[in-house]
Design a protein around this motif. Sequence first.
Motif, mmCIF file in Angstrom:
data_model
loop_
_atom_site.group_PDB
_atom_site.id
_atom_site.type_symbol
_atom_site.label_atom_id
_atom_site.label_comp_id
_atom_site.label_asym_id
_atom_site.label_seq_id
_atom_site.Cartn_x
_atom_site.Cartn_y
_atom_site.Cartn_z
ATOM 1 N N PHE A 194 2.700 -5.448 -9.682
ATOM 2 C CA PHE A 194 4.145 -5.380 -9.544
ATOM 3 C C PHE A 194 4.578 -6.308 -8.418
ATOM 4 C CE2 PHE A 194 4.131 -2.787 -5.740
ATOM 5 C CZ PHE A 194 2.915 -2.158 -5.821
ATOM 6 N N PHE A 236 3.975 0.070 -13.895
ATOM 7 C CA PHE A 236 2.884 0.452 -13.009
ATOM 8 C C PHE A 236 2.840 1.961 -12.846
ATOM 9 C CE2 PHE A 236 -0.244 -0.013 -9.868
ATOM 10 C CZ PHE A 236 0.052 0.824 -8.834
ATOM 11 N N VAL A 237 3.996 2.582 -12.663
ATOM 12 C CA VAL A 237 4.032 4.028 -12.471
ATOM 13 C C VAL A 237 3.544 4.735 -13.725
ATOM 14 C CG1 VAL A 237 5.542 5.979 -12.063
ATOM 15 C CG2 VAL A 237 5.825 3.908 -10.766
ATOM 16 N N VAL A 296 -0.161 4.604 -13.914
ATOM 17 C CA VAL A 296 -0.825 5.535 -13.013
ATOM 18 C C VAL A 296 -0.768 6.939 -13.574
ATOM 19 C CG1 VAL A 296 -0.635 6.600 -10.747
ATOM 20 C CG2 VAL A 296 -0.497 4.164 -10.956
ATOM 21 N N ASN A 297 0.356 7.305 -14.184
ATOM 22 C CA ASN A 297 0.524 8.667 -14.674
ATOM 23 C C ASN A 297 -0.319 8.953 -15.897
ATOM 24 O OD1 ASN A 297 2.357 9.273 -12.780
ATOM 25 N ND2 ASN A 297 4.129 8.851 -14.024
ATOM 26 N N TYR A 323 -8.598 -0.451 -0.520
ATOM 27 C CA TYR A 323 -7.690 0.599 -0.966
ATOM 28 C C TYR A 323 -7.857 0.871 -2.446
ATOM 29 C CZ TYR A 323 -3.560 3.351 -1.623
ATOM 30 O OH TYR A 323 -2.712 4.358 -1.933
ATOM 31 N N THR A 344 3.784 1.555 -1.396
ATOM 32 C CA THR A 344 4.338 1.721 -2.739
ATOM 33 C C THR A 344 3.313 2.325 -3.690
ATOM 34 O OG1 THR A 344 5.515 -0.307 -2.278
ATOM 35 C CG2 THR A 344 5.671 0.551 -4.480
ATOM 36 N N MET A 345 2.066 1.816 -3.579
ATOM 37 C CA MET A 345 1.041 2.379 -4.459
ATOM 38 C C MET A 345 0.771 3.829 -4.122
ATOM 39 S SD MET A 345 -1.731 -0.481 -5.349
ATOM 40 C CE MET A 345 -2.295 -0.970 -3.768
ATOM 41 N N GLU A 346 0.821 4.163 -2.836
ATOM 42 C CA GLU A 346 0.586 5.536 -2.418
ATOM 43 C C GLU A 346 1.663 6.455 -2.958
ATOM 44 O OE1 GLU A 346 -1.965 6.152 -0.180
ATOM 45 O OE2 GLU A 346 -1.630 8.290 -0.301
ATOM 46 N N ILE A 395 0.835 -1.209 0.000
ATOM 47 C CA ILE A 395 0.000 0.000 0.000
ATOM 48 C C ILE A 395 0.862 1.248 0.000
ATOM 49 C CG2 ILE A 395 -1.632 1.277 1.401
ATOM 50 C CD1 ILE A 395 -3.065 -1.231 1.941
ATOM 51 N N LEU A 448 -6.770 -4.713 0.783
ATOM 52 C CA LEU A 448 -6.226 -4.314 -0.507
ATOM 53 C C LEU A 448 -7.332 -3.879 -1.450
ATOM 54 C CD1 LEU A 448 -3.451 -6.887 -1.398
ATOM 55 C CD2 LEU A 448 -3.204 -4.521 -0.763
ATOM 56 N N ALA A 496 2.547 10.776 -9.201
ATOM 57 C CA ALA A 496 1.773 11.096 -10.400
ATOM 58 C C ALA A 496 0.993 12.382 -10.201
ATOM 59 C CB ALA A 496 0.824 9.940 -10.716
ATOM 60 N N ARG A 497 0.407 12.538 -9.009
ATOM 61 C CA ARG A 497 -0.364 13.748 -8.745
ATOM 62 C C ARG A 497 0.536 14.959 -8.668
ATOM 63 N NH1 ARG A 497 -2.495 12.773 -3.803
ATOM 64 N NH2 ARG A 497 -3.095 10.735 -4.547
ATOM 65 N N LEU A 551 6.873 -7.233 -5.153
ATOM 66 C CA LEU A 551 7.420 -6.463 -4.042
ATOM 67 C C LEU A 551 8.880 -6.784 -3.748
ATOM 68 C CD1 LEU A 551 4.945 -6.075 -1.114
ATOM 69 C CD2 LEU A 551 5.993 -4.376 -2.505
ATOM 70 N N ALA A 587 3.482 5.968 -5.673
ATOM 71 C CA ALA A 587 3.326 6.113 -7.121
ATOM 72 C C ALA A 587 2.221 7.096 -7.436
ATOM 73 C CB ALA A 587 3.024 4.749 -7.745
ATOM 74 N N ARG A 588 1.116 7.025 -6.680
ATOM 75 C CA ARG A 588 0.010 7.938 -6.942
ATOM 76 C C ARG A 588 0.361 9.360 -6.593
ATOM 77 N NH1 ARG A 588 -4.351 6.239 -3.533
ATOM 78 N NH2 ARG A 588 -5.269 8.210 -4.103
ATOM 79 N N PHE A 639 7.850 -2.323 -12.306
ATOM 80 C CA PHE A 639 7.411 -1.226 -11.453
ATOM 81 C C PHE A 639 7.247 0.040 -12.272
ATOM 82 C CE2 PHE A 639 6.375 0.696 -7.687
ATOM 83 C CZ PHE A 639 7.029 1.897 -7.559
ATOM 84 N N LYS A 655 3.325 15.420 -10.306
ATOM 85 C CA LYS A 655 3.791 15.837 -11.621
ATOM 86 C C LYS A 655 2.700 16.580 -12.367
ATOM 87 C CE LYS A 655 7.144 12.233 -12.220
ATOM 88 N NZ LYS A 655 7.173 10.842 -12.586
ATOM 89 N N LYS A 656 1.434 16.154 -12.113
ATOM 90 C CA LYS A 656 0.367 16.873 -12.798
ATOM 91 C C LYS A 656 0.261 18.257 -12.242
ATOM 92 C CE LYS A 656 -2.584 12.994 -13.986
ATOM 93 N NZ LYS A 656 -3.576 12.118 -13.426
#
Lengths: 88, 354, 126
Positions: free
Chosen positions: B211, B14-15, B18-19, C104, A76-78, A74, C101, A84-85, B213, A80-81, B11, A87-88
Amino acid sequence: MVFFQILLLGFLVFCALAVSFTKRIISAVVIFMSYSIVMSIIWLMLESPDLALTEAAVGAGITSVIFLLVIKRINTMEEARSNARGKK
Amino acid sequence: MPEAKNDKNKFDKFVNWVNADEDISSREEENIADDDNDNRNDKSRDHFDNDSPSICDRLEPEDFHMGVVDEEFDYSEMFGDDSGRIDQDQAAALAENSARRVVLRKGVRDRFRTTQVFFTLVSVLLTIGIVGVLLLALSQMPQFGDPASPTNNEVYERYVQRGVEDTGATNIVAAIILDYRAFDTLGEAFVLFTALIGVIMLVRTSCGSQFILVERTQPLMLRFMIMLISPFILIYGIYILLNGHLTPGGGFSGGAILGSALSLYAISFGAQKVRTLLSFKTLLISISIALLFYAIVKGYSFVIGASGLSSGIPLGTPGNLFSGGLIVPLNISVGIVVAFTVYGLYALFSEGEV
Amino acid sequence: MLEALRSNYIEATALILFGIGLATLLWEKNLIKKIIGFNIMETSIFLFLTAKGYIAGRGAPIITDGITDVEYYINPLPSAIVLTGIVIAVSITAFMLALCLKIYDIYGTLDMDKITVMDMAERSED
């Protein structure tokens, strides 16, 4: 012997209270791991070796590892998000 | 090294996903030509339909804006500085322009407030009430460690006195869970299997399973030590498993240790190496065969016992390894179920698939 | 009542741990801490059951030297019941984390207050 048991039980109550009061989630999982180990020792003092073996292998081994994996995924996903946010 | 490149590749995919605003249908298949003994199907990673990308297209907390002019509840403390206070007209304009924006109304704030107060009150009363009633009940119970308490009745005496001659096992707890009350153990093995199936279904269709871990080349010291120690851990697990009817241990402890050994190996060397020995199909088939074997053996015991016949299984002398009748095969099947379930849970949460 | 509780200190601690676990489950905002509270509740019940099977002055229920006299071994029945319970606790925890998960994925956060507000907002849109 009774004094040692009371000491271990006090440690259990302290661990259970400390889980609520920590700020970071990872320290809550580590405290939960030590709670499992002390519970396993108490079961050895209550003359149940089967339970002590199983709780030591399962509580401090499997459950805590799965907790840490989910937290890391979680996080890692946070990241990445939020990148992304950002950069926007 | 191919492993590090593979990890960075996945990875970064995935990034980028998302972007970008690209459609999910244009996501290309990953290049797995680098892996050697790869027996995975390509299609198994493509969980999402091309038509419905709605699983990962979700509302974020920053998408919520307030639509009330005057209120004293400040949502910005909950949702960050993105949600400020706006007019009714601005709220309507926002809701029209973007399909992903949701506007909170005044009723939501009030309902949330009352829900919070009600919840706090009820939870305090419930906790104190339950603990108080339980402690009151505890004061009426017999003393701790009393040999004359009603829980130490003739059932316990019968199991201890005739446990060895009935079952041939010297560990009375193992004799109880695998001979006298073996049906409960079958139910519990089924619960493990059901949990594994449920977790497979949930994790494989989640966004985060794209992805890996722990896919990084571990330091040489760790790999060397694990390579030396793994056989001993496996032998220790098998020893506890097979001697469950003589010494403390049995199916659950031995299976948990075996599963931990497999997970340890998967952490240091990558789950791809374990997949050469134990693919997804092998894992499911082994668990199913173990459960089926347990059910058939217990069915045989039921039929023989209900008809009043004597079973043809020799009990052997207590104290030997091959004594105890059917306890050793049942221990092995329970151990297989627990070990593979534990490894499967680790692999699912760390990689997204077994 | 306190005199009766003083000799059963292990069971009393188990019930207090049950209360602490219940409070953690109800009051914490983070979903992971709620699951930890649930686990604390489960292990406290196992402690209570095991303490009910203990008899003072006797040893573990493993028959040695062929002595099958009842005077030497504790009650093995609660031990067998708790062994099943420990493994079921692991399965339930793993399943709850997989549900985390998915939560989320849908809501983007693991904070229960935010999820409640978002859920209420979505429902009021109908």
